[in-house]
Design an enzyme around this catalytic site. Structure first.
Site, PDB file in Angstrom:
ATOM      1  N   SER A   1      -7.608  -0.320 -18.065  1.00 56.76           N
ATOM      2  CA  SER A   1      -7.152  -1.443 -17.227  1.00 56.76           C
ATOM      3  C   SER A   1      -6.301  -0.877 -16.102  1.00 56.76           C
ATOM      4  O   SER A   1      -5.680   0.186 -16.261  1.00 56.76           O
ATOM      5  CB  SER A   1      -6.306  -2.402 -18.074  1.00 56.76           C
ATOM      6  OG  SER A   1      -5.540  -3.252 -17.239  1.00 56.76           O
TER       7      SER A   1
ATOM      8  N   TYR B   1       0.202  -3.561 -24.064  1.00 57.29           N
ATOM      9  CA  TYR B   1      -1.026  -3.378 -23.283  1.00 57.29           C
ATOM     10  C   TYR B   1      -0.887  -2.192 -22.323  1.00 57.29           C
ATOM     11  O   TYR B   1      -1.804  -1.377 -22.188  1.00 57.29           O
ATOM     12  CB  TYR B   1      -1.343  -4.658 -22.509  1.00 57.29           C
ATOM     13  CG  TYR B   1      -2.778  -4.761 -22.026  1.00 57.29           C
ATOM     14  CD1 TYR B   1      -3.817  -4.967 -22.920  1.00 57.29           C
ATOM     15  CD2 TYR B   1      -3.092  -4.670 -20.671  1.00 57.29           C
ATOM     16  CE1 TYR B   1      -5.135  -5.074 -22.491  1.00 57.29           C
ATOM     17  CE2 TYR B   1      -4.400  -4.784 -20.226  1.00 57.29           C
ATOM     18  CZ  TYR B   1      -5.415  -4.981 -21.136  1.00 57.29           C
ATOM     19  OH  TYR B   1      -6.729  -5.097 -20.703  1.00 57.29           O
TER      20      TYR B   1
HETATM   21  N1  LIG Z   1     -10.191  -9.880 -19.524  1.00 52.84           N
HETATM   22  C1  LIG Z   1      -9.500  -9.133 -18.660  1.00 52.84           C
HETATM   23  O1  LIG Z   1      -8.864  -9.641 -17.731  1.00 52.84           O
HETATM   24  C2  LIG Z   1      -9.513  -7.638 -18.783  1.00 52.84           C
HETATM   25  C3  LIG Z   1      -9.016  -6.870 -17.721  1.00 52.84           C
HETATM   26  C4  LIG Z   1      -9.000  -5.488 -17.831  1.00 52.84           C
HETATM   27  C5  LIG Z   1      -9.474  -4.891 -18.985  1.00 52.84           C
HETATM   28  N2  LIG Z   1      -9.930  -5.652 -20.005  1.00 52.84           N
HETATM   29  C6  LIG Z   1     -10.414  -4.966 -21.204  1.00 52.84           C
HETATM   30  O2  LIG Z   1     -11.788  -5.248 -21.385  1.00 52.84           O
HETATM   31  C7  LIG Z   1     -12.092  -5.231 -22.776  1.00 52.84           C
HETATM   32  C8  LIG Z   1     -12.761  -6.540 -23.162  1.00 52.84           C
HETATM   33  O3  LIG Z   1     -11.866  -7.599 -22.888  1.00 52.84           O
HETATM   34  P1  LIG Z   1     -12.309  -9.145 -22.930  1.00 52.84           P
HETATM   35  O4  LIG Z   1     -11.439  -9.847 -21.965  1.00 52.84           O
HETATM   36  O5  LIG Z   1     -13.779  -9.269 -22.835  1.00 52.84           O
HETATM   37  O6  LIG Z   1     -11.804  -9.541 -24.400  1.00 52.84           O
HETATM   38  P2  LIG Z   1     -12.306 -10.756 -25.333  1.00 52.84           P
HETATM   39  O7  LIG Z   1     -11.138 -11.134 -26.172  1.00 52.84           O
HETATM   40  O8  LIG Z   1     -13.005 -11.810 -24.557  1.00 52.84           O
HETATM   41  O9  LIG Z   1     -13.390 -10.053 -26.277  1.00 52.84           O
HETATM   42  C9  LIG Z   1     -13.003  -9.038 -27.153  1.00 52.84           C
HETATM   43  C10 LIG Z   1     -13.982  -8.976 -28.307  1.00 52.84           C
HETATM   44  O10 LIG Z   1     -13.493  -7.958 -29.205  1.00 52.84           O
HETATM   45  C11 LIG Z   1     -13.737  -8.408 -30.532  1.00 52.84           C
HETATM   46  N3  LIG Z   1     -12.813  -7.704 -31.454  1.00 52.84           N
HETATM   47  C12 LIG Z   1     -11.492  -7.884 -31.611  1.00 52.84           C
HETATM   48  N4  LIG Z   1     -11.025  -7.060 -32.553  1.00 52.84           N
HETATM   49  C13 LIG Z   1     -12.077  -6.336 -33.000  1.00 52.84           C
HETATM   50  C14 LIG Z   1     -12.236  -5.319 -33.974  1.00 52.84           C
HETATM   51  N5  LIG Z   1     -11.181  -4.869 -34.693  1.00 52.84           N
HETATM   52  N6  LIG Z   1     -13.450  -4.783 -34.176  1.00 52.84           N
HETATM   53  C15 LIG Z   1     -14.535  -5.227 -33.456  1.00 52.84           C
HETATM   54  N7  LIG Z   1     -14.451  -6.203 -32.529  1.00 52.84           N
HETATM   55  C16 LIG Z   1     -13.238  -6.743 -32.302  1.00 52.84           C
HETATM   56  C17 LIG Z   1     -13.492  -9.913 -30.482  1.00 52.84           C
HETATM   57  O11 LIG Z   1     -14.125 -10.557 -31.582  1.00 52.84           O
HETATM   58  C18 LIG Z   1     -14.084 -10.276 -29.132  1.00 52.84           C
HETATM   59  O12 LIG Z   1     -15.434 -10.671 -29.236  1.00 52.84           O
HETATM   60  C19 LIG Z   1     -10.783  -4.942 -23.491  1.00 52.84           C
HETATM   61  O13 LIG Z   1     -10.632  -3.561 -23.675  1.00 52.84           O
HETATM   62  C20 LIG Z   1      -9.754  -5.406 -22.495  1.00 52.84           C
HETATM   63  O14 LIG Z   1      -8.511  -4.826 -22.684  1.00 52.84           O
HETATM   64  C21 LIG Z   1      -9.969  -7.006 -19.937  1.00 52.84           C
END
Ligand SMILES: NC(=O)c1ccc[n+]([C@@H]2O[C@H](COP(=O)([O-])OP(=O)(O)OC[C@H]3O[C@@H](n4cnc5c(N)ncnc54)[C@H](O)[C@@H]3O)[C@@H](O)[C@H]2O)c1
Length: 257
Positions: free
Chosen positions: A146, A169
């Site tokens: 991120s 985070y």
């Molecule tokens: N959404 C944002 O704004 C954003 C920005 C930058 C980076 N990210 C990163 O992108 C990635 C995805 O984020 P997102 O927003 O799609 O998250 P999200 O919460 O929408 O989806 C995350 C998924 O991970 C699964 N999960 C959680 N714990 C788990 C485990 N122990 N084993 C297997 N699966 C598990 C959940 O069931 C969910 O389906 C993450 O690494 C997040 O930090 C997100």
């Protein structure tokens, strides 16, 4: 077809960004395996993607990235079905029920638990897949980091909303960027590449006032959508990035400049 015949495992593939990654992989001729803890959400993504890409190959394997046994079962299941695994996308987003508190309110145990599940889970998945990739003498790992692992948060964008950038985070994501470099270097000569993507915030029904403040730092579009990250992922998974290793691609519309 950038990913023809490639088998790619996406942890957290049932989530906001993960399902967009799965869709991009299928559109480029790859096989996508959703490795997620949430069975209902995983099955729903499989169904909707199958209707959009009727000829594509997609699976769901219930997986917990914090369990070695679960990861080993995932690798065994994918290997048994396809005889190969080309890439792991570390994209799951584990957090406990207290995640998201402001700095002063974060308990020591919650800090440790969230770092352990998220950073620890990325370590464990990388360790297990690297062992498989070593035997195969090739493989690729893409970690989701991120911008908050690269630059300090702009706390002013949260204003008087209950939102914040959790301290865990920042610690997790900066470590994911460095874990990427560590592993790329450690795996020298193995045929395995390790890179990461650092997105800015992603649109997900955030409050308007927050979005306006956030967007004021963006250079063109404002807060990005999941599909805006697909190009970076496809580049890192494909042969187009054959000699890109240990790198971090920031996709944030210039927000962090
Ligand atoms: N959404 C944002 O704004 C954003 C920005 C930058 C980076 N990210 C990163 O992108 C990635 C995805 O984020 P997102 O927003 O799609 O998250 P999200 O919460 O929408 O989806 C995350 C998924 O991970 C699964 N999960 C959680 N714990 C788990 C485990 N122990 N084993 C297997 N699966 C598990 C959940 O069931 C969910 O389906 C993450 O690494 C997040 O930090 C997100």
């Amino acid at each position: 077809m950038l990913l023809k015949d490639q088998v790619i495992v996406v942890t957290g593939g049932a989530g906001l960004i993960g399902r967009s990654f799965v869709s991009a992989i299928l559109a480029q001729g790859g096989t996508a395996v959703i490795a997620d803890r949430d069975e209902g959400a995983g099955d729903a993504v499989v169904k909707s993607q199958q209707s959009q890409h009727p000829l594509a190959s997609i699976d769901f394997v219930k997986t917990d990235i914090t369990s070695r046994q679960s990861l080993q079962a995932l690798i065994a299941a994918v290997h048994q079905k396809y005889g190969r695994i080309d890439a792991l996308v570390n994209n799951a987003y584990p957090r406990n029920q207290h995640y998201g508190r402001k700095f002063e309110d974060v308990e020591f145990d919650d800090f440790n638990q969230n770092v352990g599940m998220h950073l620890g889970g990325y370590f464990l998945a990388s360790q297990q897949f690297a062992a498989y990739f070593k035997k195969q003498e090739r493989g690729s790992i893409v970690n989701m980091a991120s911008i908050y692992g690269v630059v300090a948060p702009r706390f002013d964008v949260y204003g008087d909303t209950p939102m914040t950038m959790p301290v865990e985070y920042a610690a997790i994501k900066s470590a994911v960027v460095h874990l990427t470099k560590y592993l790329a270097s450690y795996l020298k000569g193995s045929g395995i590449r390790v890179n990461c993507i650092s997105p800015g915030g992603i649109l997900d029904a955030q409050p308007e006032a927050f979005l306006a403040r956030y967007n004021s730092y963006s250079l063109s579009k404002g807060m990005l959508e999941p599909r805006d990250l697909q190009g970076a992922l496809l580049f890192l998974l494909s042969n187009m990035s054959q000699f890109v290793n240990g790198q971090n691609i920031i996709v944030d519309d210039g927000w962090s400049l």
